[in-house]
Design an enzyme around this catalytic site. Structure first.
Site, PDB file in Angstrom:
ATOM      1  CG  ASP A  85      -2.245  -0.570   1.041  1.00 33.22           C
ATOM      2  OD1 ASP A  85      -2.697  -0.628  -0.124  1.00 33.22           O
ATOM      3  OD2 ASP A  85      -2.876  -0.976   2.028  1.00 33.22           O
ATOM      4  CE  LYS A 115      -4.742  -1.989  -1.149  1.00 37.86           C
ATOM      5  NZ  LYS A 115      -5.387  -0.759  -0.567  1.00 37.86           N
ATOM      6  CD  GLU A 184     -12.250  -1.740   2.477  1.00 42.27           C
ATOM      7  OE1 GLU A 184     -12.357  -1.839   3.717  1.00 42.27           O
ATOM      8  OE2 GLU A 184     -11.201  -1.380   1.911  1.00 42.27           O
TER       9      GLU A 184
END
Length: 267
Positions: A85, A115, A184
């Site tokens: 991330d 990400k 998500e």
């Protein structure tokens, strides 16, 4: 033995309908265990700030944190594809910072990809990073780095207008060059629509069974985080009581003079 995973594997898996299994990891021993089990992708998530460092959210996590934990994961030499991330403020301010920090996660951390949270608003950023030949995973829907704008951790895309915005975000991420996207906290029907529309794999977390893959936080599936468990989490073990029992037994044996025994010493 599992071969080294690459982005080509995930394109093939989507085409063939094979689900992609993803878990988070932040350290050497856990990475070794899950890699031996055949996990497809490992996410070194900024969720480390919550489940390891004890923060209330992911916002305090730094680049130094992410590089440290990515290095720890990579020392296990996983065959799984490792994505790290980009934490809050590492890519939002300007393209130069985004490119530099993405490069550091690959060069210094050892990750194979990064990400980024966001859709249309980060399209240019994703393109800038992929132009450096660094693979990017997008992340839309409930994006934890945006929790204050969203009013907390709430399901996104419920209304028609919100759903269309998320579809536009998904298409922007694909257009920008991402090789996969995390969905998500969105309705299952919307996740199914996005998955059918995109040519890149979708990885769901709280987005239902119709995504091309699923990701969960390792501490959640092992039952190590007792204070909060999202609805979308399935606990595959309850390790917290077992760890507590082991610690209690150790304390009792030390206090009682039982441990260490002679066999635990040197002559």
């Amino acid at each position: 033995m599992q071969k080294q995973r690459t982005i080509l594997d995930f394109q093939r898996m989507k085409a063939e309908g094979e689900k992609i299994a993803v878990l988070t990891s932040y350290d050497f021993p856990m990475t070794g265990i899950m890699d031996a089990c055949g996990i497809d992708m490992i996410l070194v998530g900024d969720s480390v700030g919550v489940v390891v460092a004890g923060y209330d959210n992911t916002l305090p996590v730094t680049m130094e944190d992410m590089i440290y934990h990515t290095r720890a994961v990579m020392r296990a030499r996983p065959k799984a594809f490792v994505v790290a991330d980009l934490p809050f403020l590492s890519y939002q301010t300007d393209l130069k910072s985004a490119r530099l920090n993405a490069g550091l996660l690959v060069k210094d951390g050892g990750a194979a990809a990064v990400k980024i949270e966001g859709g249309v608003n980060v399209e240019e950023t994703i393109t800038a990073i992929t132009d450096m030949d660094i693979p990017v995973v997008g992340h839309i829907g409930l994006t934890p780095q945006s929790l204050h704008r969203m009013g907390g951790f709430k399901v996104q895309g419920k209304g028609e207008e919100q759903a269309e915005k998320l579809m536009a975000d998904a298409l922007a991420v694909e257009r920008a060059g991402a090789f996969a996207v995390v969905l998500e906290g969105i309705p299952m029907s919307l996740a199914a629509r996005i998955t059918a529309e995109l040519s890149i794999p979708t990885i769901g977390i709280g987005a239902g069974p119709h995504c091309d893959g699923q990701v969960l936080v390792i501490h959640d599936i092992l039952g190590l985080c007792s204070k909060y468990s999202p609805k979308f989490v399935k606990r595959y073990a309850e390790l917290a009581p077992l760890i507590g029992e082991a610690c209690s037994n150790y304390i009792a044996e030390v206090k009682g003079g039982i441990f260490p025994e002679e066999r635990h010493g040197f002559k």
